[in-house]
Design an enzyme around this catalytic site. Structure first.
Site, PDB file in Angstrom:
ATOM      1  N   GLU C  51       0.867  -1.291   0.024  1.00  0.00           N
ATOM      2  CA  GLU C  51       0.022  -0.003   0.198  1.00  0.00           C
ATOM      3  C   GLU C  51       0.822   1.108   0.026  1.00  0.00           C
ATOM      4  OE1 GLU C  51       0.085  -2.330   2.328  1.00  0.00           O
ATOM      5  OE2 GLU C  51      -0.300  -1.351   4.357  1.00  0.00           O
ATOM      6  N   ASN C  52       2.035   1.155  -0.010  1.00  0.00           N
ATOM      7  CA  ASN C  52       3.020   2.419   0.211  1.00  0.00           C
ATOM      8  C   ASN C  52       3.201   2.797  -1.196  1.00  0.00           C
ATOM      9  OD1 ASN C  52       4.661   0.043   0.060  1.00  0.00           O
ATOM     10  ND2 ASN C  52       6.443   1.329   0.584  1.00  0.00           N
TER      11      ASN C  52
END
Lengths: 221, 219, 221, 219
Positions: C51-52
């Site tokens: 998700e980064n």
């Protein structure tokens, strides 16, 4: 009145071009506003945004250097300057709505003394759609309307727009071949007059109430 | 591993009457023209098209309108295609005009799982008709709702065989946003390259969003 | 019971890894879920999202090939595969919230028979924050909770979570070292049992009501 | 034409007590570390920091918390910085925990001139406390409001002298979103290049968003 329409348009474009400061981001609408790009004063670098996804838009390509992948919001082939970049429509309108564009310059069907603008529809007659105009006038820090003072003898600057609005109370400045107006909290203010015109002529051709600014100036071009 | 390439028949088989289709492009720049050709050939009818503009009667997705395959269009501008206006006046096509920035945000909402967005655009105009108005910190906004399609047709400049897409210059426009907001996404690739040939920072539509790749017959 | 915690975790990871189909996009949470990546069956290409800002995340770099600019959501150095790409956080969570991620696998403090999950806060004791977990469980098409069946002898699967929730009614599947449950409209259903366990043992160690599926199977690993 | 380069003093002069500052980075990856150094040196106090996470007590923006310069932090995760939790328990720092996807959308709203956004994230949890809940087509959403700062500090990998920014790999994270949502934007450039050296399609933060460029002293 200035009868030569091309001369009138050039006056408007030249006057608007003098508003910008170095490095400001500017969006020019289709038509008359496009002419502004030809009159930017020397020493001033204006950065042009095109809402289809360019910052740093340059002039039309030289013959033989056309690239069909580089167009402006009017669909014309353009170029991008070395400091330019491309982005998608979501980013483009984030820039526009988010007050990152310093000036938007666009035309008008009608504009009124309250700063409301009608520019996208004549019901039953002409319905092109608003395109990006509604976002531009709501989002840009400054909204300049560029318009001939009259059309077929009828004033374009009114007490109140009669056509469906593009937006309400958003216009900051109106530039015609005869005059420059500013929309202020106290109402419409005439701040500049063309050297070949007069307050009386402007009053006769404007259907809006306006005050004459104390420091009324001659339009410098 | 990745088997996304389709041919004319493969794409044609996806098409049905009454479909809602998003088509990328801005005045035909970035529009997947071969896919439009195939829709014309198949002749599916009663389509709802979501697009920035209806382009031209003889170029871009505007050709579908000229061929009377479209009964409803959701768009920001129809002024460059005489057919759209004509059919609107006749009553044979329904036209919903949406401000460009609102249109792209509504599509983005659908793609991003958001229920809607508050925009100041259109307040005080006929655009606000039928919409919920909300005031946040003294400013009026319209609540604009998501816009989704069954099929999104995307014009990609460089596409790798996994389905990663790069859009050149201003062909990008609505393409990457629409690629997130449809059940099935087909990209027409101007240039198909091997996996690994695209710099990972330059990818504008990640491969999992793309269901099918069609190699363009144009240019 | 399976006393060896590492063995228990391996069983959970192996079982979850068998859920995925070729080319599915999967997000693995920190800790136990990360182990799933080591057990993907041959012939299946799972695409990992972090998700980064990664799709196509690969394993940890070989010594000497570390790049500090390539990290995962836990801050560890990773690699990106040839078909991978990077993007910003807005795009990452658009992918997550917009149901473009097929599976999210994450741990639990508590999970309950209604499919609610508590995983981010023990008030007054441990307040790390929710990070991306709330978006992941709301947005992913399928939510798999990976958890040891009990912690210090206490069941992790409850009638109703007592801790503040990560999200309500979102979990699709719960995988422990002993069992696999599915959250169905009719309630929690036991669908698989570890060959070394039994329905009775599971009942004794589960604080939730559950039905035993008609076609109850042995967990395949 | 473009005069955006600033030195340590130029950046230090922008800093004031009580400021609201957004700082890019994800567990310190992509954080402008030299700018954090200068905030530490100047010792401004009572800051509000908006960030993905509070990183570490000895790395990233977490150092500002360890130095007790921060009185309020709006973030999605504090678990990697023991100082944040400690000061929260003491009552010397206010911590607002926001889901990561909601945090980035709130910042995006501010940067994009949107009044808010409806997200399903947090419905049925303590995150919904004090927020307006709305139901659209049968689904419950929370209305989340814009989040803006006076100053945004951005970690750029490649920056040209006009201010166009490229972020390598996962250093991108919140950086391009925050670069749209602050009155003043300062980018710390890992590598400064001449205008024209960056492919225009690869630019992730367009130059007009960047007010100042500071050349990094790290790496």
């Amino acid at each position: 009145m200035i009868e030569d329409i091309n001369l009138a348009k050039t006056i408007i474009a030249k006057r608007i071009a003098r508003e910008f400061k170095d490095n400001q981001l500017v969006n020019l609408g289709i038509g008359l506003p496009t002419l502004v790009a030809n009159h930017i004063p020397a020493g001033i670098n204006v950065i042009f945004q095109s809402e289809n996804g360019i910052i740093g838009m340059g002039p039309a390509p030289q013959p033989g250097h056309e690239n069909p992948d580089i167009t402006n919001a009017g669909g014309a082939l353009v170029t991008v300057l070395p400091y330019g970049c491309y982005f998608d429509t979501a980013m483009s309108f984030a820039l526009i709505r988010g007050k990152h564009v310093e000036y938007t310059v666009l035309g008008a069907l009608e504009v009124d003394q309250e700063g409301s603008l009608a520019s996208w529809i004549i019901p039953g007659k002409k319905v092109p759609g608003m395109g990006g105009a509604m976002d531009l006038v709501v989002g840009a820090k400054n909204v300049i309307v560029s318009t001939l003072h009259t059309e077929r003898g009828k004033p374009k600057i009114l007490k109140k727009c009669s056509l469906p609005l593009t937006a309400k109370h958003v216009v900051n400045m109106i530039v015609t071949e005869l005059a420059v107006f500013r929309v202020t909290p106290g109402g419409l203010a005439l701040i500049e007059v063309n050297k070949d015109s007069s307050v009386d002529e402007i009053r006769a051709n404007t259907a809006a109430d306006f005050i004459v600014a104390d420091n009324l100036k001659t339009m410098e071009l | 591993m990745f088997h996304k390439l389709i041919d004319r028949k493969g794409f044609s088989d996806l098409l049905k009457d009454d479909m809602t289709i998003m088509i990328g492009g801005f005045l035909a720049c970035g529009t997947p023209e071969t896919l439009v050709d195939i829709i014309l050939e198949k002749g599916v009818k009663n389509l709802t098209i979501i697009c920035n503009d209806t382009a031209f009667a003889d170029k871009g997705l505007g050709r579908l309108i000229a061929a009377r395959q479209v009964s409803h269009v959701i768009t920001s501008h129809i002024g460059t295609n005489v057919e759209t206006g004509k059919q609107m006046v006749e009553g044979s096509i329904k036209v919903d005009l949406v401000p460009q920035g609102t249109l792209v945000e509504r599509i983005r909402c659908a793609g991003a799982g958001l229920g809607g967005v508050l925009t100041p655009t259109g307040v005080g105009t006929i655009v606000e008709e039928g919409k919920q108005k909300m005031t946040v910190e003294g400013v009026d906004y319209l609540l604009e709702l998501p816009l989704r399609a069954e099929l999104a047709l995307i014009g990609g400049s460089i596409v790798d065989k996994a389905g990663n897409v790069v859009y050149n210059a201003t062909t990008r426009n609505f393409n990457p946003i629409m690629a997130m907001a449809a059940d099935t996404v087909v990209v027409e690739a101007q240039k198909l390259v091997e996996i690994g040939e695209i710099q990972p920072e330059l990818v504008m539509t990640p491969s999992p969003l793309v269901n099918h790749i069609f190699v363009s017959e144009k240019r």
